[in-house]
Motif scaffolding. Structure first.
Motif, PDB file in Angstrom:
ATOM      1  N   LEU A  62       0.777  -1.193  -0.298  1.00  0.00           N
ATOM      2  CA  LEU A  62       0.005  -0.122   0.333  1.00  0.00           C
ATOM      3  C   LEU A  62       1.011   1.307   0.142  1.00  0.00           C
ATOM      4  O   LEU A  62       0.364   2.340  -0.247  1.00  0.00           O
ATOM      5  CB  LEU A  62      -0.893   0.403   0.919  1.00  0.00           C
ATOM      6  CG  LEU A  62      -2.471  -1.011   1.380  1.00  0.00           C
ATOM      7  CD1 LEU A  62      -1.906  -2.100   0.867  1.00  0.00           C
ATOM      8  CD2 LEU A  62      -2.905  -0.994   2.442  1.00  0.00           C
ATOM      9  N   CYS A  63       2.092   0.933   0.149  1.00  0.00           N
ATOM     10  CA  CYS A  63       2.781   2.128   0.096  1.00  0.00           C
ATOM     11  C   CYS A  63       3.557   3.052  -0.767  1.00  0.00           C
ATOM     12  O   CYS A  63       4.507   3.426  -1.080  1.00  0.00           O
ATOM     13  CB  CYS A  63       4.100   1.990   1.125  1.00  0.00           C
ATOM     14  SG  CYS A  63       3.562   1.694   2.571  1.00  0.00           S
ATOM     15  N   LEU A  64       3.678   1.882  -1.723  1.00  0.00           N
ATOM     16  CA  LEU A  64       4.068   2.281  -2.878  1.00  0.00           C
ATOM     17  C   LEU A  64       3.920   2.938  -3.650  1.00  0.00           C
ATOM     18  O   LEU A  64       2.729   3.672  -4.014  1.00  0.00           O
ATOM     19  CB  LEU A  64       3.481   1.073  -4.522  1.00  0.00           C
ATOM     20  CG  LEU A  64       3.676  -0.670  -4.067  1.00  0.00           C
ATOM     21  CD1 LEU A  64       3.249  -1.571  -4.944  1.00  0.00           C
ATOM     22  CD2 LEU A  64       5.822  -0.414  -4.361  1.00  0.00           C
ATOM     23  N   GLY A  65       4.381   3.920  -3.795  1.00  0.00           N
ATOM     24  CA  GLY A  65       3.825   5.552  -4.584  1.00  0.00           C
ATOM     25  C   GLY A  65       4.154   6.858  -3.161  1.00  0.00           C
ATOM     26  O   GLY A  65       4.066   8.152  -4.105  1.00  0.00           O
ATOM     27  N   PRO A 106       8.577   2.374   7.147  1.00  0.00           N
ATOM     28  CA  PRO A 106      10.040   2.197   6.365  1.00  0.00           C
ATOM     29  C   PRO A 106       9.710   2.626   5.049  1.00  0.00           C
ATOM     30  O   PRO A 106       8.751   1.482   4.561  1.00  0.00           O
ATOM     31  CB  PRO A 106      11.067   1.360   7.039  1.00  0.00           C
ATOM     32  CG  PRO A 106       9.709   0.326   7.837  1.00  0.00           C
ATOM     33  CD  PRO A 106       8.096   1.377   7.829  1.00  0.00           C
ATOM     34  N   ILE A 107       9.941   3.635   4.185  1.00  0.00           N
ATOM     35  CA  ILE A 107      10.381   3.097   3.265  1.00  0.00           C
ATOM     36  C   ILE A 107      10.913   1.921   2.706  1.00  0.00           C
ATOM     37  O   ILE A 107      11.991   2.115   2.199  1.00  0.00           O
ATOM     38  CB  ILE A 107      10.653   4.502   2.233  1.00  0.00           C
ATOM     39  CG1 ILE A 107       9.095   5.261   2.330  1.00  0.00           C
ATOM     40  CG2 ILE A 107      10.759   4.347   0.869  1.00  0.00           C
ATOM     41  CD1 ILE A 107       9.416   6.892   1.504  1.00  0.00           C
ATOM     42  N   GLN A 108      11.080   0.932   1.444  1.00  0.00           N
ATOM     43  CA  GLN A 108      12.386  -0.156   1.954  1.00  0.00           C
ATOM     44  C   GLN A 108      13.093   1.041  -0.059  1.00  0.00           C
ATOM     45  O   GLN A 108      12.229   1.215  -0.887  1.00  0.00           O
ATOM     46  CB  GLN A 108      11.412  -1.282   1.160  1.00  0.00           C
ATOM     47  CG  GLN A 108      10.481  -2.003   2.079  1.00  0.00           C
ATOM     48  CD  GLN A 108      10.089  -3.242   1.783  1.00  0.00           C
ATOM     49  OE1 GLN A 108       9.133  -3.999   1.268  1.00  0.00           O
ATOM     50  NE2 GLN A 108       9.969  -4.057   2.595  1.00  0.00           N
ATOM     51  N   ASN A 109      13.953   0.958   0.415  1.00  0.00           N
ATOM     52  CA  ASN A 109      14.410   1.160  -1.108  1.00  0.00           C
ATOM     53  C   ASN A 109      15.411   0.607  -1.844  1.00  0.00           C
ATOM     54  O   ASN A 109      16.206  -0.537  -1.115  1.00  0.00           O
ATOM     55  CB  ASN A 109      15.986   2.385  -0.185  1.00  0.00           C
ATOM     56  CG  ASN A 109      16.873   2.889  -0.774  1.00  0.00           C
ATOM     57  OD1 ASN A 109      16.447   2.639  -2.016  1.00  0.00           O
ATOM     58  ND2 ASN A 109      17.098   4.062  -0.467  1.00  0.00           N
ATOM     59  N   LYS A 110      15.314   0.415  -3.037  1.00  0.00           N
ATOM     60  CA  LYS A 110      15.963  -0.569  -3.837  1.00  0.00           C
ATOM     61  C   LYS A 110      16.966  -0.272  -4.440  1.00  0.00           C
ATOM     62  O   LYS A 110      17.572  -0.521  -5.615  1.00  0.00           O
ATOM     63  CB  LYS A 110      14.639  -1.603  -5.037  1.00  0.00           C
ATOM     64  CG  LYS A 110      13.429  -2.361  -3.510  1.00  0.00           C
ATOM     65  CD  LYS A 110      12.329  -2.380  -4.799  1.00  0.00           C
ATOM     66  CE  LYS A 110      11.594  -2.929  -4.291  1.00  0.00           C
ATOM     67  NZ  LYS A 110      11.045  -4.086  -4.863  1.00  0.00           N
TER      68      LYS A 110
END
Length: 419
Positions: free
Chosen positions: A13-16, A152-156
């Motif tokens: 649900l956090c995408l974008g 936390p935003i997952q950083n790729k």
């Protein structure tokens, strides 16, 4: 089947979603700082963070990242505990603070109080969660009272870029990580995008589902707006609104935290001097129209609230001359009466907004759940008022009421599937 939703986690649900902008909770951070941050932000709020340190050693950050990605440790407890979001502040918090009796004499001095003075006492409103938290767990937390889930935003990005970001500082970075947060609206939007999985629940009316809340907050149209302060504070906690009704109990409009957040701190002067109906006119204009400025200034002088007069500043001084003329006073009275008459003659269509900014989004008891969901999402509100054909006010349906329906449905699917 709806059971497939149980495989989703909050990171889906956090995408974008944008990173949270924040303000540090320290002894030097004032309410004025929060006010400036809110005005400078595109959002109607600012998140408040308590951090034990500004930056940890890079070796510890890298060690944490290795553990997190390989062992799926809980970010909140293993690493993020040194830096936490402890609350959020919106314009309504500041307005309510300025309207407290102890702050009316000198609002400018009150704004220099520490920001902790307006932080909600209930820490349950904000919950840190791991990105792997299930959708069902997220719904449970919301139903237990959480207004925002901090993720936390997952950083790729590449290892090199991650190291650079982890060493960076900024209003959105804590311990080398950025965060976003999820609200009940985000969860409802996610469910709405997969609403077909819940057939036949979405087609049932809110009345059939029994989710209409009849214990609502309301104030009389002609009552002083100051009498609504306690109800406004409660609606902020409940993420609902205060209805403005006439003598027959007909819903005329609303005073909601959502619309008040679009105003500035000078609305405190309006709350202390205007009627609830005229406050709606204030909100409609996004500030005081000319005919209301003289009413506000006269009311502040009569109540000896010179501090709030200073809060209005020089931007409204061009209207001052109107207050000294008796003919202008008659014009104000006539204009206010016209404004009230216009409100009462509005169409009561269920599909239309009643007014521009102090609008009350309404539905009928027979409206389907999915229709009410779409209404709320389209108008960016957490609730929809429910009215009968005769314009009688029945109650309200909130996002939490909707989530309880879907939570119960998912739970029954789990039991059936498990059996």
């Amino acid at each position: 089947m709806a059971i497939s939703l149980l495989t989703h986690v909050v990171s889906d649900l956090c995408l974008g979603k944008p990173a949270l902008k924040s303000l540090s909770l320290s002894s030097t951070t004032t309410i004025a700082d929060a006010l400036s941050a809110i005005k400078a932000s595109k959002d109607s709020f600012i998140s408040i963070w308590s951090c034990e340190c500004d930056e940890l050693p890079l070796s510890k950050i890298n060690n944490h990242n290795h553990n997190y990605h390989n062992n799926k440790v809980n970010y909140d407890y293993e690493f993020g505990s040194s830096c936490k979001c402890v609350g959020k502040i919106c314009m309504v918090d500041i307005i309510l603070f300025l309207c407290q009796e102890k702050n009316l004499e000198s609002p400018s001095s009150a704004l220099l109080s520490p920001v902790s003075a307006i932080l909600p006492q209930d820490s349950a409103f904000i919950k840190h969660v791991d990105p792997s938290t299930s959708l069902l767990e997220a719904i449970d937390l919301i139903l237990e009272g959480a207004q925002n889930l901090v993720v936390p935003i997952q950083n790729k990005a590449s290892s090199y870029l991650r190291r650079k970001q982890q060493k960076a500082k900024g209003p959105t970075i804590h311990n080398g990580r950025e965060y976003c947060w999820l609200t009940p609206e985000d969860v409802i939007q996610f469910i709405l995008s997969r609403i077909g999985l819940f057939t036949p629940i979405p087609s049932l009316s809110v009345e059939e589902l029994g989710i209409i809340q009849t214990n609502i907050l309301a104030v009389d149209y002609h009552a002083p707006a100051v009498t609504a302060l306690e109800a406004i504070a409660q609606s902020l906690v409940e993420q609902s609104s205060v209805g403005v009704v006439d003598e027959d109990g007909v819903l005329v409009g609303e005073i909601s935290p959502f619309t008040l957040s679009a105003c500035d701190e000078t609305v405190a002067a309006a709350l202390m001097t205007l009627s609830s109906g005229d406050l709606m006119s204030y909100i409609d204009w996004g500030g005081p129209p000319e005919d209301i400025v003289s009413v506000m200034k006269a009311g502040l002088k009569e109540k000896k609230l010179e501090g709030l007069l200073e809060l209005l500043g020089d931007e409204y001084s061009s209207y001052s001359s109107s207050a000294s003329s008796s003919s202008d006073d008659e014009s104000v009275s006539s204009s206010s009466s016209t404004s009230r008459l216009t409100r009462y003659n509005r169409s009561w269509s269920y599909s239309a907004r009643l007014v521009r900014k102090a609008e009350a989004i309404v539905c009928h008891p027979k409206s389907s759940l999915v229709a009410v969901m779409i209404q709320a999402i389209a108008h960016r509100v957490n609730y929809v008022w429910v009215m009968e054909d005769d314009c009688g006010l029945v109650g309200m349906v909130t996002f939490r009421d909707m989530l309880e329906v879907f939570r119960e449905y998912l739970a029954s699917m789990v039991d059936e599937w498990g059996a």
